[in-house]
Design a protein around this motif. Structure first.
Motif, PDB file in Angstrom:
ATOM      1  N   GLN A 243     116.091  62.932  71.565  1.00  0.00           N
ATOM      2  CA  GLN A 243     117.301  64.086  71.875  1.00  0.00           C
ATOM      3  C   GLN A 243     118.240  63.646  72.671  1.00  0.00           C
ATOM      4  OE1 GLN A 243     115.094  67.687  72.717  1.00  0.00           O
ATOM      5  NE2 GLN A 243     113.674  67.718  70.939  1.00  0.00           N
ATOM      6  N   VAL A 244     117.968  62.917  73.760  1.00  0.00           N
ATOM      7  CA  VAL A 244     119.253  62.449  74.423  1.00  0.00           C
ATOM      8  C   VAL A 244     119.953  61.261  74.018  1.00  0.00           C
ATOM      9  CG1 VAL A 244     117.940  63.456  76.683  1.00  0.00           C
ATOM     10  CG2 VAL A 244     117.550  61.015  76.160  1.00  0.00           C
ATOM     11  N   GLY A 245     119.416  60.538  72.967  1.00  0.00           N
ATOM     12  CA  GLY A 245     120.081  59.469  72.338  1.00  0.00           C
ATOM     13  C   GLY A 245     119.588  58.163  72.742  1.00  0.00           C
ATOM     14  N   ALA A 246     118.117  57.985  73.211  1.00  0.00           N
ATOM     15  CA  ALA A 246     117.810  56.910  73.494  1.00  0.00           C
ATOM     16  C   ALA A 246     117.099  56.245  72.537  1.00  0.00           C
ATOM     17  CB  ALA A 246     116.399  57.007  74.625  1.00  0.00           C
ATOM     18  N   GLU A 247     117.180  54.799  72.162  1.00  0.00           N
ATOM     19  CA  GLU A 247     116.609  54.071  71.050  1.00  0.00           C
ATOM     20  C   GLU A 247     115.263  53.687  71.496  1.00  0.00           C
ATOM     21  OE1 GLU A 247     117.599  49.911  68.538  1.00  0.00           O
ATOM     22  OE2 GLU A 247     118.950  50.496  70.109  1.00  0.00           O
ATOM     23  N   ILE A 248     114.227  54.365  71.039  1.00  0.00           N
ATOM     24  CA  ILE A 248     112.995  54.027  71.207  1.00  0.00           C
ATOM     25  C   ILE A 248     112.343  52.615  70.530  1.00  0.00           C
ATOM     26  CG2 ILE A 248     110.597  54.741  71.581  1.00  0.00           C
ATOM     27  CD1 ILE A 248     111.462  57.339  71.593  1.00  0.00           C
ATOM     28  N   VAL A 249     112.243  51.434  71.182  1.00  0.00           N
ATOM     29  CA  VAL A 249     111.840  50.312  70.477  1.00  0.00           C
ATOM     30  C   VAL A 249     110.278  50.237  70.131  1.00  0.00           C
ATOM     31  CG1 VAL A 249     114.279  49.157  70.821  1.00  0.00           C
ATOM     32  CG2 VAL A 249     112.162  48.812  72.356  1.00  0.00           C
ATOM     33  N   LYS A 250     109.546  50.873  71.212  1.00  0.00           N
ATOM     34  CA  LYS A 250     108.150  50.916  71.018  1.00  0.00           C
ATOM     35  C   LYS A 250     107.774  51.915  71.954  1.00  0.00           C
ATOM     36  CE  LYS A 250     104.150  47.942  71.519  1.00  0.00           C
ATOM     37  NZ  LYS A 250     103.589  46.673  71.992  1.00  0.00           N
ATOM     38  N   THR A 251     106.465  52.413  71.577  1.00  0.00           N
ATOM     39  CA  THR A 251     105.760  53.380  72.311  1.00  0.00           C
ATOM     40  C   THR A 251     104.190  52.825  72.453  1.00  0.00           C
ATOM     41  OG1 THR A 251     104.914  54.869  70.411  1.00  0.00           O
ATOM     42  CG2 THR A 251     107.326  55.381  71.470  1.00  0.00           C
ATOM     43  N   GLN A 252     103.812  53.536  73.553  1.00  0.00           N
ATOM     44  CA  GLN A 252     102.336  53.277  73.879  1.00  0.00           C
ATOM     45  C   GLN A 252     101.644  54.349  74.562  1.00  0.00           C
ATOM     46  OE1 GLN A 252     101.594  49.359  75.344  1.00  0.00           O
ATOM     47  NE2 GLN A 252      99.507  49.634  75.796  1.00  0.00           N
ATOM     48  N   ASP A 253     100.661  54.847  74.042  1.00  0.00           N
ATOM     49  CA  ASP A 253      99.942  56.124  74.348  1.00  0.00           C
ATOM     50  C   ASP A 253      98.690  55.634  75.150  1.00  0.00           C
ATOM     51  OD1 ASP A 253     101.981  57.306  72.890  1.00  0.00           O
ATOM     52  OD2 ASP A 253     100.387  57.965  71.266  1.00  0.00           O
ATOM     53  N   PHE A 254      98.342  56.501  76.132  1.00  0.00           N
ATOM     54  CA  PHE A 254      97.239  56.453  76.971  1.00  0.00           C
ATOM     55  C   PHE A 254      96.689  57.805  77.105  1.00  0.00           C
ATOM     56  CE2 PHE A 254     100.009  53.095  78.294  1.00  0.00           C
ATOM     57  CZ  PHE A 254      99.232  51.988  78.330  1.00  0.00           C
ATOM     58  N   ASP A 255      95.427  57.806  77.488  1.00  0.00           N
ATOM     59  CA  ASP A 255      94.734  59.168  77.697  1.00  0.00           C
ATOM     60  C   ASP A 255      95.300  59.847  78.791  1.00  0.00           C
ATOM     61  OD1 ASP A 255      92.756  58.421  75.714  1.00  0.00           O
ATOM     62  OD2 ASP A 255      91.372  57.578  77.152  1.00  0.00           O
ATOM     63  N   ASP A 256      95.290  61.290  78.553  1.00  0.00           N
ATOM     64  CA  ASP A 256      95.645  62.115  79.670  1.00  0.00           C
ATOM     65  C   ASP A 256      95.278  61.901  80.789  1.00  0.00           C
ATOM     66  OD1 ASP A 256      97.235  64.556  80.367  1.00  0.00           O
ATOM     67  OD2 ASP A 256      95.766  65.979  79.616  1.00  0.00           O
ATOM     68  N   HIS A 257      95.801  61.708  81.855  1.00  0.00           N
ATOM     69  CA  HIS A 257      95.825  61.530  83.292  1.00  0.00           C
ATOM     70  C   HIS A 257      95.140  60.097  83.455  1.00  0.00           C
ATOM     71  CE1 HIS A 257      96.269  65.854  84.487  1.00  0.00           C
ATOM     72  NE2 HIS A 257      95.424  66.239  83.273  1.00  0.00           N
ATOM     73  N   HIS A 258      95.724  59.314  82.680  1.00  0.00           N
ATOM     74  CA  HIS A 258      95.207  57.867  82.577  1.00  0.00           C
ATOM     75  C   HIS A 258      95.765  57.231  84.039  1.00  0.00           C
ATOM     76  CE1 HIS A 258      94.014  53.996  81.290  1.00  0.00           C
ATOM     77  NE2 HIS A 258      95.254  53.574  81.592  1.00  0.00           N
ATOM     78  N   VAL A 259      94.792  56.444  84.612  1.00  0.00           N
ATOM     79  CA  VAL A 259      94.971  55.528  85.654  1.00  0.00           C
ATOM     80  C   VAL A 259      95.233  54.390  85.414  1.00  0.00           C
ATOM     81  CG1 VAL A 259      94.133  54.896  88.116  1.00  0.00           C
ATOM     82  CG2 VAL A 259      93.349  56.973  87.140  1.00  0.00           C
ATOM     83  N   PHE A 260      96.605  53.952  85.548  1.00  0.00           N
ATOM     84  CA  PHE A 260      97.056  52.456  85.032  1.00  0.00           C
ATOM     85  C   PHE A 260      96.502  51.419  86.068  1.00  0.00           C
ATOM     86  CE2 PHE A 260      99.986  55.876  83.480  1.00  0.00           C
ATOM     87  CZ  PHE A 260     100.218  55.539  82.279  1.00  0.00           C
ATOM     88  N   SER A 261      96.054  50.269  85.484  1.00  0.00           N
ATOM     89  CA  SER A 261      95.589  49.178  86.046  1.00  0.00           C
ATOM     90  C   SER A 261      97.001  48.244  86.330  1.00  0.00           C
ATOM     91  CB  SER A 261      94.504  48.594  85.272  1.00  0.00           C
ATOM     92  OG  SER A 261      95.203  47.803  83.966  1.00  0.00           O
ATOM     93  N   LYS A 262      96.528  47.286  87.124  1.00  0.00           N
ATOM     94  CA  LYS A 262      97.558  46.404  87.659  1.00  0.00           C
ATOM     95  C   LYS A 262      97.865  45.599  86.234  1.00  0.00           C
ATOM     96  CE  LYS A 262      96.885  45.767  92.363  1.00  0.00           C
ATOM     97  NZ  LYS A 262      96.713  44.727  93.443  1.00  0.00           N
ATOM     98  N   HIS A 263      96.871  45.182  85.265  1.00  0.00           N
ATOM     99  CA  HIS A 263      97.037  44.419  83.880  1.00  0.00           C
ATOM    100  C   HIS A 263      98.024  45.086  83.241  1.00  0.00           C
ATOM    101  CE1 HIS A 263      95.876  41.927  80.667  1.00  0.00           C
ATOM    102  NE2 HIS A 263      95.562  42.982  80.036  1.00  0.00           N
TER     103      HIS A 263
END
Length: 323
Positions: A243-263
């Motif tokens: 809606q703000v005009g961004a060009e999304i070239v890729k998306t990646q979903d994670f589980d709700d409240h996901h804790v992101f690892s360094k990797h």
């Protein structure tokens, strides 16, 4: 965990799971009968929902905070602190606490005003009141029986509604719709759709319409972005970027409240660099990243705008006037 698809419609699987839903409801009844509800001594405004998953409670709580502050009150947030290790009661320090300790939502709320976490919601509200709060904003907790609420709002995503209307695990409902409606002063409907249960219950409770508005959308207009999100319904975030005009070239979903690892963060950065894109996520996801890991990652900041703000203001003023 993502919502299973069968939660959105009736069918064989929800039918087979309905007996288990009866056990869920029985457990809720037993819990309600065995817990004594208490009041902290100042008005309690609860922002909850009928279903599990994201609906927009956090931006709603922030709007309530701003409204109560404008009315001369000193509100504090109280949250369970889902995803955090600290049991509480604990006042969230936005500069030193981490999401792994206090949860991502309380950490985000603490950037707007005093916020407390407590597994025992009443103890958190009691501590907040003792610390100077003369109004409590309970983030979630509509189904929690330990704290007496003066006013409860149910936040509903207009596109998702209440799914198939069945109680967990047959559907996404935390409780039957009728018992939920009995608890709330109004429904806050976020989005431009009208779920069927609203048209089926036209005279039940008032419906306050609101929309999610990006705050810094201009930062992403005409920009190539790689978007990632670990929230209940990430498609809402992606829609906001479009809606703000961004060009999304890729998306990646994670589980709700996901804790992101360094990797995972290294992988996300590498992919974004290869695509020549800016890496962007939600405010809540950003809260779960350590400060030293946020370089090169932007967030789309949002706020909630009510179609008729006076409706919410009138309800809040009435509750305050009644003590």
């Amino acid at each position: 965990m993502r919502d299973p698809r069968f939660w959105q419609h009736d069918g064989i699987v929800p039918t087979l799971l309905r007996p288990l839903s009866a056990f869920w409801r029985a457990g809720t009844c037993i819990r309600n009968l065995t817990i004594t509800a208490r009041h902290p001594g100042c008005p309690v405004f609860c922002v909850g929902n009928f279903t599990v998953g994201g609906a927009g409670k956090t931006p709603t709580a922030i709007v309530l905070f701003e409204l109560l502050t404008a009315l001369g009150r000193t509100p504090h947030f109280v949250s369970r602190g889902y995803g955090g290790s600290i049991l509480g009661p604990h006042r969230v320090d936005p500069n030193n606490d981490r999401a792994a300790q206090v949860g991502d939502e309380p950490l985000l709320l603490a950037h707007h005003g005093p916020a407390w976490i407590s597994r025992e919601r009443f103890l958190g509200a009691e501590m907040a009141h003792a610390a100077g709060a003369d109004a409590i904003i309970l983030d979630d907790g509509l189904q929690n029986p330990s704290l007496i609420k003066d006013c409860s709002f149910a936040v509903v995503d207009s596109h998702y509604g209440i799914g198939n209307g069945q109680v967990m695990p047959a559907g996404p409902m935390r409780e039957p719709l009728l018992s939920g409606l009995e608890k709330v002063r109004a429904i806050i409907l976020i989005g431009d759709q009208t779920p069927k249960f609203i048209t089926d219950q036209p005279a039940s409770v008032p419906v306050l319409r609101a929309q999610i508005e990006p705050i810094n959308g201009a930062d992403f207009a005409n920009q190539k972005v790689m978007a990632f999100a670990g929230i209940g319904r990430p498609e809402k975030f992606y829609d906001s970027l479009k809606q703000v005009g961004a060009e999304i070239v890729k998306t990646q979903d994670f589980d709700d409240h996901h804790v992101f690892s360094k990797h995972e963060l290294i992988s996300l950065r590498t992919q974004a660099e290869q695509l020549g894109a800016t890496l962007v996520t939600t405010q809540k996801d950003l809260m779960r990243l350590p400060m030293e890991s946020r370089d090169g990652i932007s967030s789309l900041d949002i706020r909630l705008a009510f179609d008729a703000p006076d409706q919410l203001s009138t309800i809040v003023k009435t509750v305050l006037a009644n003590g």
